[in-house]
Design a protein around this motif. Structure first.
Motif, PDB file in Angstrom:
ATOM      1  N   ASP A 173     -30.257 -12.114  -4.466  1.00  0.00           N
ATOM      2  CA  ASP A 173     -30.980 -13.385  -4.530  1.00  0.00           C
ATOM      3  C   ASP A 173     -30.101 -14.542  -4.049  1.00  0.00           C
ATOM      4  O   ASP A 173     -30.571 -15.440  -3.350  1.00  0.00           O
ATOM      5  N   TYR A 174     -28.832 -14.506  -4.411  1.00  0.00           N
ATOM      6  CA  TYR A 174     -27.891 -15.555  -4.000  1.00  0.00           C
ATOM      7  C   TYR A 174     -27.762 -15.579  -2.475  1.00  0.00           C
ATOM      8  O   TYR A 174     -27.839 -16.645  -1.849  1.00  0.00           O
ATOM      9  N   VAL A 175     -27.563 -14.409  -1.871  1.00  0.00           N
ATOM     10  CA  VAL A 175     -27.387 -14.339  -0.417  1.00  0.00           C
ATOM     11  C   VAL A 175     -28.673 -14.746   0.298  1.00  0.00           C
ATOM     12  O   VAL A 175     -28.621 -15.458   1.300  1.00  0.00           O
ATOM     13  N   THR A 235     -16.292  -7.511 -17.945  1.00  0.00           N
ATOM     14  CA  THR A 235     -15.970  -7.127 -19.325  1.00  0.00           C
ATOM     15  C   THR A 235     -16.727  -8.005 -20.309  1.00  0.00           C
ATOM     16  O   THR A 235     -17.296  -7.512 -21.288  1.00  0.00           O
ATOM     17  N   TRP A 236     -16.764  -9.318 -20.066  1.00  0.00           N
ATOM     18  CA  TRP A 236     -17.494 -10.228 -20.969  1.00  0.00           C
ATOM     19  C   TRP A 236     -18.969  -9.867 -21.018  1.00  0.00           C
ATOM     20  O   TRP A 236     -19.576  -9.808 -22.074  1.00  0.00           O
ATOM     21  N   TRP A 237     -19.564  -9.619 -19.862  1.00  0.00           N
ATOM     22  CA  TRP A 237     -21.002  -9.339 -19.778  1.00  0.00           C
ATOM     23  C   TRP A 237     -21.362  -8.011 -20.416  1.00  0.00           C
ATOM     24  O   TRP A 237     -22.309  -7.918 -21.192  1.00  0.00           O
ATOM     25  N   PHE A 255     -24.624 -14.700 -17.527  1.00  0.00           N
ATOM     26  CA  PHE A 255     -23.863 -13.910 -16.560  1.00  0.00           C
ATOM     27  C   PHE A 255     -24.207 -14.341 -15.131  1.00  0.00           C
ATOM     28  O   PHE A 255     -23.322 -14.527 -14.297  1.00  0.00           O
ATOM     29  N   ALA A 256     -25.499 -14.495 -14.850  1.00  0.00           N
ATOM     30  CA  ALA A 256     -25.926 -14.900 -13.507  1.00  0.00           C
ATOM     31  C   ALA A 256     -25.295 -16.236 -13.124  1.00  0.00           C
ATOM     32  O   ALA A 256     -24.815 -16.402 -11.992  1.00  0.00           O
ATOM     33  N   GLN A 257     -25.278 -17.187 -14.052  1.00  0.00           N
ATOM     34  CA  GLN A 257     -24.684 -18.489 -13.767  1.00  0.00           C
ATOM     35  C   GLN A 257     -23.185 -18.359 -13.475  1.00  0.00           C
ATOM     36  O   GLN A 257     -22.669 -18.953 -12.519  1.00  0.00           O
ATOM     37  N   LEU A 311     -19.256 -16.568  -6.941  1.00  0.00           N
ATOM     38  CA  LEU A 311     -19.659 -16.440  -5.539  1.00  0.00           C
ATOM     39  C   LEU A 311     -19.452 -17.752  -4.790  1.00  0.00           C
ATOM     40  O   LEU A 311     -19.019 -17.742  -3.626  1.00  0.00           O
ATOM     41  N   ASP A 312     -19.745 -18.877  -5.427  1.00  0.00           N
ATOM     42  CA  ASP A 312     -19.512 -20.185  -4.806  1.00  0.00           C
ATOM     43  C   ASP A 312     -18.037 -20.349  -4.418  1.00  0.00           C
ATOM     44  O   ASP A 312     -17.726 -20.970  -3.401  1.00  0.00           O
ATOM     45  N   ALA A 313     -17.147 -19.782  -5.232  1.00  0.00           N
ATOM     46  CA  ALA A 313     -15.716 -19.903  -4.986  1.00  0.00           C
ATOM     47  C   ALA A 313     -15.190 -18.802  -4.055  1.00  0.00           C
ATOM     48  O   ALA A 313     -14.014 -18.803  -3.704  1.00  0.00           O
ATOM     49  N   ASN A 314     -16.043 -17.880  -3.669  1.00  0.00           N
ATOM     50  CA  ASN A 314     -15.655 -16.732  -2.854  1.00  0.00           C
ATOM     51  C   ASN A 314     -16.300 -16.837  -1.466  1.00  0.00           C
ATOM     52  O   ASN A 314     -16.932 -15.898  -0.989  1.00  0.00           O
ATOM     53  N   GLU A 315     -16.129 -17.954  -0.843  1.00  0.00           N
ATOM     54  CA  GLU A 315     -16.819 -18.302   0.401  1.00  0.00           C
ATOM     55  C   GLU A 315     -16.636 -17.267   1.506  1.00  0.00           C
ATOM     56  O   GLU A 315     -17.591 -16.930   2.209  1.00  0.00           O
TER      57      GLU A 315
END
Length: 124
Positions: free
Chosen positions: A112-114, A53-55, A65-67, A73-77
Protein backbone atom coordinates in the motif's frame (compact mmCIF):
# COMPACT_ATOMS: atom_id res chain seq x y z
CA UNK A 1 -0.65 1.04 -13.73
CA UNK A 2 1.45 -2.02 -13.06
CA UNK A 3 0.17 -4.70 -10.70
CA UNK A 4 1.73 -5.09 -7.26
CA UNK A 5 0.66 -8.30 -5.52
CA UNK A 6 1.55 -10.01 -2.26
CA UNK A 7 1.89 -13.74 -1.65
CA UNK A 8 3.29 -16.14 0.93
CA UNK A 9 6.71 -17.41 -0.12
CA UNK A 10 5.53 -20.90 0.83
CA UNK A 11 2.96 -20.91 -1.99
CA UNK A 12 4.14 -22.30 -5.34
CA UNK A 13 5.53 -19.82 -7.84
CA UNK A 14 3.23 -19.03 -10.75
CA UNK A 15 3.73 -17.30 -14.09
CA UNK A 16 1.11 -14.74 -12.96
CA UNK A 17 3.48 -13.64 -10.16
CA UNK A 18 5.68 -11.78 -12.61
CA UNK A 19 8.83 -10.42 -10.96
CA UNK A 20 9.12 -12.04 -7.50
CA UNK A 21 10.68 -10.08 -4.62
CA UNK A 22 11.18 -11.47 -1.12
CA UNK A 23 10.64 -8.62 1.36
CA UNK A 24 11.55 -10.38 4.63
CA UNK A 25 14.72 -9.56 6.55
CA UNK A 26 15.43 -13.21 7.34
CA UNK A 27 15.25 -16.15 4.97
CA UNK A 28 11.98 -18.09 5.48
CA UNK A 29 12.34 -21.38 7.34
CA UNK A 30 12.08 -24.53 5.30
CA UNK A 31 12.25 -22.80 1.91
CA UNK A 32 15.15 -23.68 -0.33
CA UNK A 33 16.53 -20.91 -2.49
CA UNK A 34 15.56 -22.89 -5.58
CA UNK A 35 11.98 -23.41 -4.40
CA UNK A 36 11.53 -19.71 -3.67
CA UNK A 37 12.06 -18.89 -7.35
CA UNK A 38 13.07 -15.30 -6.55
CA UNK A 39 14.12 -12.52 -8.84
CA UNK A 40 15.34 -10.37 -5.94
CA UNK A 41 15.62 -10.37 -2.16
CA UNK A 42 15.15 -6.93 -0.61
CA UNK A 43 15.87 -7.67 3.05
CA UNK A 44 16.57 -4.04 3.95
CA UNK A 45 13.05 -2.90 3.07
CA UNK A 46 11.57 -5.16 5.76
CA UNK A 47 10.80 -3.83 9.26
CA UNK A 48 13.83 -3.47 11.51
CA UNK A 49 14.42 -6.29 13.99
CA UNK A 50 13.44 -4.00 16.88
CA UNK A 51 10.10 -3.11 15.27
CA UNK A 52 9.42 -6.70 14.30
CA UNK A 53 10.11 -7.86 17.87
CA UNK A 54 7.84 -5.15 19.34
CA UNK A 55 5.00 -6.00 16.95
CA UNK A 56 5.26 -9.80 17.28
CA UNK A 57 2.49 -10.11 14.61
CA UNK A 58 -0.08 -9.03 17.21
CA UNK A 59 -3.28 -7.99 15.36
CA UNK A 60 -4.06 -5.53 18.18
CA UNK A 61 -0.86 -3.63 17.33
CA UNK A 62 -1.39 -3.60 13.57
CA UNK A 63 -2.41 0.07 13.30
CA UNK A 64 0.52 1.32 15.37
CA UNK A 65 2.86 -1.11 13.65
CA UNK A 66 1.78 0.27 10.26
CA UNK A 67 2.51 3.82 11.41
CA UNK A 68 5.94 2.86 12.76
CA UNK A 69 6.81 0.80 9.69
CA UNK A 70 5.79 3.60 7.34
CA UNK A 71 8.03 5.94 9.34
CA UNK A 72 10.88 3.48 8.78
CA UNK A 73 10.06 3.40 5.08
CA UNK A 74 10.06 7.21 4.96
CA UNK A 75 13.61 7.09 6.34
CA UNK A 76 14.66 4.32 3.92
CA UNK A 77 14.43 6.34 0.72
CA UNK A 78 16.94 4.38 -1.35
CA UNK A 79 15.23 1.03 -0.78
CA UNK A 80 11.76 2.46 -1.40
CA UNK A 81 12.97 4.18 -4.56
CA UNK A 82 14.53 0.92 -5.74
CA UNK A 83 11.32 -1.05 -5.16
CA UNK A 84 9.27 1.63 -6.90
CA UNK A 85 11.64 1.36 -9.90
CA UNK A 86 11.23 -2.43 -9.92
CA UNK A 87 7.45 -2.04 -9.88
CA UNK A 88 7.59 0.52 -12.68
CA UNK A 89 9.81 -1.75 -14.79
CA UNK A 90 7.60 -4.85 -14.68
CA UNK A 91 3.93 -5.38 -15.54
CA UNK A 92 3.47 -7.49 -12.41
CA UNK A 93 5.54 -7.65 -9.24
CA UNK A 94 4.77 -9.98 -6.35
CA UNK A 95 6.05 -9.18 -2.87
CA UNK A 96 6.76 -12.43 -1.04
CA UNK A 97 6.55 -12.75 2.73
CA UNK A 98 6.88 -15.59 5.23
CA UNK A 99 4.24 -14.70 7.83
CA UNK A 100 1.38 -17.14 8.36
CA UNK A 101 -1.42 -14.58 8.37
CA UNK A 102 -2.40 -13.17 4.95
CA UNK A 103 -3.77 -10.01 6.61
CA UNK A 104 -1.48 -9.41 9.58
CA UNK A 105 1.84 -9.00 7.80
CA UNK A 106 4.17 -6.21 6.78
CA UNK A 107 3.95 -6.96 3.04
CA UNK A 108 0.41 -5.54 2.91
CA UNK A 109 1.61 -2.29 4.46
CA UNK A 110 4.61 -2.16 2.11
CA UNK A 111 2.42 -2.79 -0.95
CA UNK A 112 0.00 0.00 0.00
CA UNK A 113 2.87 2.37 0.82
CA UNK A 114 4.59 1.79 -2.53
CA UNK A 115 1.34 2.12 -4.47
CA UNK A 116 0.62 5.47 -2.76
CA UNK A 117 4.18 6.54 -3.52
CA UNK A 118 3.84 5.65 -7.20
CA UNK A 119 0.56 7.56 -7.47
CA UNK A 120 2.06 10.58 -5.70
CA UNK A 121 5.12 10.49 -8.01
CA UNK A 122 2.84 10.19 -11.06
CA UNK A 123 0.72 13.15 -9.91
CA UNK A 124 3.80 15.34 -9.35
Amino acid sequence: MNRLLIKRVYEPAAVEDGFRVLVDRVWPRGVSKGHADLDEWMRDIAPTPALRTWWDHDPARMVEFAQRYEAELDANESEVRHLAAVVSAHPTVTLLYGAHDPVVNHARILRDYVLRRLVDDFDS
